[in-house]
Design an enzyme around this catalytic site. Structure first.
Site, PDB file in Angstrom:
ATOM      1  N   LYS A 192       0.849  -1.199   0.000  1.00  0.00           N
ATOM      2  CA  LYS A 192       0.000   0.000   0.000  1.00  0.00           C
ATOM      3  C   LYS A 192       0.876   1.238   0.000  1.00  0.00           C
ATOM      4  O   LYS A 192       1.541   1.547   0.988  1.00  0.00           O
ATOM      5  CB  LYS A 192      -0.916   0.050   1.224  1.00  0.00           C
ATOM      6  CG  LYS A 192      -1.962   1.155   1.047  1.00  0.00           C
ATOM      7  CD  LYS A 192      -2.680   1.557   2.310  1.00  0.00           C
ATOM      8  CE  LYS A 192      -2.068   2.730   3.030  1.00  0.00           C
ATOM      9  NZ  LYS A 192      -1.990   3.989   2.251  1.00  0.00           N
ATOM     10  N   GLU A 268       9.709   0.964  10.874  1.00  0.00           N
ATOM     11  CA  GLU A 268      10.719   2.017  10.706  1.00  0.00           C
ATOM     12  C   GLU A 268       9.959   3.318  10.823  1.00  0.00           C
ATOM     13  O   GLU A 268       9.108   3.618   9.987  1.00  0.00           O
ATOM     14  CB  GLU A 268      11.400   1.858   9.341  1.00  0.00           C
ATOM     15  CG  GLU A 268      12.753   2.532   9.281  1.00  0.00           C
ATOM     16  CD  GLU A 268      12.656   3.956   8.802  1.00  0.00           C
ATOM     17  OE1 GLU A 268      12.613   4.853   9.668  1.00  0.00           O
ATOM     18  OE2 GLU A 268      12.621   4.183   7.588  1.00  0.00           O
ATOM     19  N   CYS A 303      12.908  10.885   7.694  1.00  0.00           N
ATOM     20  CA  CYS A 303      12.904  10.369   9.070  1.00  0.00           C
ATOM     21  C   CYS A 303      14.254  10.531   9.749  1.00  0.00           C
ATOM     22  O   CYS A 303      14.336  10.636  10.960  1.00  0.00           O
ATOM     23  CB  CYS A 303      12.458   8.913   9.088  1.00  0.00           C
ATOM     24  SG  CYS A 303      13.394   7.888   7.972  1.00  0.00           S
ATOM     25  N   GLU A 401       8.793  15.451  16.091  1.00  0.00           N
ATOM     26  CA  GLU A 401       9.232  15.357  14.696  1.00  0.00           C
ATOM     27  C   GLU A 401       8.475  16.395  13.858  1.00  0.00           C
ATOM     28  O   GLU A 401       7.246  16.376  13.790  1.00  0.00           O
ATOM     29  CB  GLU A 401       8.947  13.952  14.170  1.00  0.00           C
ATOM     30  CG  GLU A 401       9.585  13.708  12.828  1.00  0.00           C
ATOM     31  CD  GLU A 401       9.465  12.262  12.373  1.00  0.00           C
ATOM     32  OE1 GLU A 401       8.399  11.660  12.569  1.00  0.00           O
ATOM     33  OE2 GLU A 401      10.450  11.742  11.802  1.00  0.00           O
TER      34      GLU A 401
HETATM   35  P1  NDP Z   1       1.600   7.887   8.541  1.00  0.00           P
HETATM   36  O1  NDP Z   1       2.363   7.129   9.535  1.00  0.00           O
HETATM   37  O2  NDP Z   1       0.234   8.348   8.871  1.00  0.00           O
HETATM   38  O3  NDP Z   1       1.506   7.074   7.157  1.00  0.00           O
HETATM   39  C1  NDP Z   1       2.356   6.022   6.776  1.00  0.00           C
HETATM   40  C2  NDP Z   1       1.529   4.939   6.096  1.00  0.00           C
HETATM   41  O4  NDP Z   1       0.639   4.357   7.043  1.00  0.00           O
HETATM   42  C3  NDP Z   1       0.667   5.472   4.960  1.00  0.00           C
HETATM   43  O5  NDP Z   1       0.598   4.503   3.933  1.00  0.00           O
HETATM   44  C4  NDP Z   1      -0.667   5.648   5.649  1.00  0.00           C
HETATM   45  O6  NDP Z   1      -1.777   5.658   4.792  1.00  0.00           O
HETATM   46  C5  NDP Z   1      -0.698   4.461   6.563  1.00  0.00           C
HETATM   47  N1  NDP Z   1      -1.636   4.672   7.667  1.00  0.00           N
HETATM   48  C6  NDP Z   1      -2.054   5.847   8.206  1.00  0.00           C
HETATM   49  N2  NDP Z   1      -2.956   5.625   9.176  1.00  0.00           N
HETATM   50  C7  NDP Z   1      -3.124   4.299   9.263  1.00  0.00           C
HETATM   51  C8  NDP Z   1      -3.929   3.459  10.065  1.00  0.00           C
HETATM   52  N3  NDP Z   1      -4.760   3.956  10.992  1.00  0.00           N
HETATM   53  N4  NDP Z   1      -3.847   2.119   9.873  1.00  0.00           N
HETATM   54  C9  NDP Z   1      -3.032   1.604   8.931  1.00  0.00           C
HETATM   55  N5  NDP Z   1      -2.259   2.346   8.133  1.00  0.00           N
HETATM   56  C10 NDP Z   1      -2.282   3.681   8.301  1.00  0.00           C
HETATM   57  O7  NDP Z   1       2.428   9.119   8.124  1.00  0.00           O
HETATM   58  P2  NDP Z   1       1.896  10.435   7.444  1.00  0.00           P
HETATM   59  O8  NDP Z   1       2.047  10.162   6.020  1.00  0.00           O
HETATM   60  O9  NDP Z   1       0.558  10.888   7.834  1.00  0.00           O
HETATM   61  O10 NDP Z   1       2.889  11.493   8.069  1.00  0.00           O
HETATM   62  C11 NDP Z   1       2.680  11.950   9.405  1.00  0.00           C
HETATM   63  C12 NDP Z   1       3.998  12.061  10.107  1.00  0.00           C
HETATM   64  O11 NDP Z   1       4.610  10.779  10.150  1.00  0.00           O
HETATM   65  C13 NDP Z   1       5.013  12.909   9.391  1.00  0.00           C
HETATM   66  O12 NDP Z   1       4.807  14.257   9.606  1.00  0.00           O
HETATM   67  C14 NDP Z   1       6.268  12.371  10.001  1.00  0.00           C
HETATM   68  O13 NDP Z   1       6.448  12.926  11.264  1.00  0.00           O
HETATM   69  C15 NDP Z   1       6.001  10.893  10.123  1.00  0.00           C
HETATM   70  N6  NDP Z   1       6.499  10.112   8.996  1.00  0.00           N
HETATM   71  C16 NDP Z   1       7.640   9.413   9.144  1.00  0.00           C
HETATM   72  C17 NDP Z   1       8.167   8.740   8.087  1.00  0.00           C
HETATM   73  C18 NDP Z   1       9.415   7.965   8.186  1.00  0.00           C
HETATM   74  O14 NDP Z   1      10.091   7.781   7.190  1.00  0.00           O
HETATM   75  N7  NDP Z   1       9.764   7.460   9.343  1.00  0.00           N
HETATM   76  C19 NDP Z   1       7.554   8.766   6.774  1.00  0.00           C
HETATM   77  C20 NDP Z   1       6.307   9.483   6.711  1.00  0.00           C
HETATM   78  C21 NDP Z   1       5.837  10.138   7.810  1.00  0.00           C
HETATM   79  P3  NDP Z   1      -2.351   7.012   4.143  1.00  0.00           P
HETATM   80  O15 NDP Z   1      -1.387   8.091   4.328  1.00  0.00           O
HETATM   81  O16 NDP Z   1      -2.510   6.615   2.752  1.00  0.00           O
HETATM   82  O17 NDP Z   1      -3.666   7.297   4.807  1.00  0.00           O
END
Ligand code: NDP
Length: 499
Positions: A192, A268, A303, A401
């Site tokens: 996904k 991660e 990250c 973050e």
């Molecule tokens: P999320 O953790 O929300 O998203 C990562 C993935 O998880 C996406 O595919 C998302 O789907 C999915 N997801 C979101 N909510 C759920 C849920 N309830 N159950 C299952 N899967 C879920 O990150 P965001 O994209 O919203 O970013 C928010 C914050 O996360 C950023 O500002 C940053 O701080 C952190 N982040 C960290 C990353 C890293 O590399 N460690 C990468 C991205 C974000 P979808 O978005 O399609 O709804």
């Protein structure tokens, strides 16, 4: 395209793109079972790029069924490793051959600069497929020392169907980080992509089919976290989940696993990584470039971003002067312009979040030296690279973050205070240290609880080195290196009694 394409050339290439819009399940394009779609936007312009299949639990069920059937029929999971290697090498070649198209697609979808997209997709993504392809037929099992009356073999087997849930900050690279070792191991995958950036993972699935990956081995289900993501996390026929994203959502996946089939979950997650400059460091071009890219690379949507720059007071002024000069020279603007250093934030919603952190920094008394708001004259989701001095360890900007282009300087006196401040975080993903003293470098590297420590240069490492976090940044699982394959393998003992 011409030898040195301009923004206009990339824009023309963007206009010619055929953007994927449906899910890729069992080797074929499919609309969502519900028939629903969601709008996909270019964050640099706000323009609607297209409608994408809005997959939910029913689509995940179809994808898992296809992945399971493919796994059980053995065409991939039981293929000789050299056959898997050949397909993955072809996939690496196809990514290289289509890198320009994929890079333009990714830049449009995410707001990332075309320069970064070309580098990641033209070089890093194919390297991942190539490296794990080459590893596939060079990994051996073991024979245990049980004596002459028995033969005990320890063999590795693909774990089965893996769920891969991805973030938006490096859409295709994160897909490669997880898919390359999972496929090399012989697993089938249900992937996904983040809802903000579904396009390149879908195109990759098509290229993988062209490379010879059997139908059902790779399925891509674009959709939202609460629906498609949760359905993956809770699915009883998914054997392992590997996730990259926020710590909050990572924790959901542990809950989903505990409430379903107890699948192992590789996480991660976020970071609040320190960049430490000791008083003996040369404040030279290498250090200043590292400091700036540690905070601003990919617009800080990274990250491992080293937002907390912990600098010895004796060199702080020299450090800040040079960092500010370099920051002010960064070009913010059209992601498709090869001269742009910082593109757009991934979405308007994310930009608002970053700006609210900048406001919190101001309110809490950090001294704003550069940036501090939306980029003047740009209509999309842009934020100017922002530098704060006088950050203290208790401020929100030093603890949470931000995931945006913000660099904060915390002044310290000496190595032990630097270490204390650096360790004072819930996260443990990455750290950078600058010093000319190798003993001090090792002292810090050993005492920092984080997965990667970079000395005298900001880097996350490369395909050969494992990447993951301590504390709330990760689980014991690692992406990259030979360690990544362990996420996707089971260990079996076969004991033969001899007469
Ligand atoms: P999320 O953790 O929300 O998203 C990562 C993935 O998880 C996406 O595919 C998302 O789907 C999915 N997801 C979101 N909510 C759920 C849920 N309830 N159950 C299952 N899967 C879920 O990150 P965001 O994209 O919203 O970013 C928010 C914050 O996360 C950023 O500002 C940053 O701080 C952190 N982040 C960290 C990353 C890293 O590399 N460690 C990468 C991205 C974000 P979808 O978005 O399609 O709804």
């Amino acid at each position: 395209m011409t030898a040195n394409p301009s923004a206009a050339d990339y824009r023309a290439a963007a206009d010619r793109l055929a953007l994927p819009s449906r899910a890729f399940i069992d080797g074929a394009w499919r609309p969502a079972v519900s028939g629903r779609t969601f709008e996909n936007r270019d964050p640099a312009t706000g323009a609607v790029l297209g409608q994408v299949a809005h997959c939910d639990g029913r689509d995940v069920d179809l994808a898992v069924a296809a992945a399971r059937r493919a796994f059980e029929d053995g065409a991939w999971s039981r293929a000789a490793p050299e056959e898997r290697k050949a397909v993955l090498l072809r996939l690496a070649d196809l990514v290289r051959a289509n890198a320009e198209e994929l890079a333009v697609m990714e830049s449009l979808d995410s707001g990332k600069t075309i320069r970064d997209c070309l580098n990641e997709i033209g070089h890093e993504v194919p390297t991942f497929f190539q490296w794990y392809a080459e590893l596939a037929d060079k990994s051996f099992g073991k024979v245990a020392p049980t004596g002459e009356k028995s033969l005990a073999m320890i063999v590795k087997e693909p774990v089965g169907v893996v769920g891969l849930v991805l973030p938006w900050n490096f859409p295709l690279l994160m897909a490669a980080w997880k898919l390359a070792p999972a496929l090399a191991a012989g697993c089938s995958a249900v992937l996904k992509p983040a809802e903000q950036t579904p396009l390149t993972a879908l195109r990759l699935a098509e290229l993988a089919a062209e490379a010879g990956l059997p139908a059902g081995v790779l399925n891509v289900v674009p959709g939202f976290g609460e629906t498609a993501g949760q359905a993956i996390g809770r699915h009883r026929d998914i054997d392992v989940v590997s996730f990259t994203g926020s710590t909050e959502v990572g924790a959901y996946f542990l809950r989903y696993a505990s409430e379903s089939n107890l699948k192992p979950v590789g996480l991660e997650m976020g970071g609040k990584s320190p960049f430490i400059v000791l008083d003996d460091a040369d404040i030279d071009e290498a250090l200043v470039s590292s400091a700036v890219s540690a905070a601003f690379w990919n617009g800080g949507q990274n990250c491992s971003a080293n937002m907390r720059q912990i600098v010895d007071r004796r060199v702080k002024d020299a450090f800040l002067d040079r960092v500010l000069a370099k920051t002010r020279a960064l070009a913010v603007g059209d992601p498709l312009d090869p001269a742009t250093d910082l593109g757009a934030m991934v979405s308007e919603e994310h930009r608002a979040r970053v700006l609210s952190y900048i406001e919190a920094g101001r309110q809490e008394g950090a001294r704003l030296l550069a940036g501090g708001g939306p980029s003047a004259g740009l209509a999309g989701s842009f934020v100017d690279p922002t530098v704060f001095d006088a950050v203290t360890p208790s401020m929100r900007v030093a603890r949470e973050e931000i995931f945006g282009p913000v660099l904060g300087v915390i002044a310290v006196d000496g190595i032990e205070e630097a270490l204390r401040v650096a360790r004072d975080t819930d996260y443990g993903l990455h750290a950078t240290i600058f010093t000319r003293d190798i003993d001090k470098a090792f002292h810090l590297a050993r005492r920092l609880p984080c997965g990667t420590v970079a000395v005298n240069g900001f880097t996350e490492g490369n395909v050969t080195t494992p990447f993951g976090g301590y504390k709330r940044s990760g689980s014991l699982a690692r992406d990259n290196g030979t360690e990544a394959v362990d996420q996707y393998l089971q260990t079996k003992t076969i004991w033969v009694s001899l007469r």
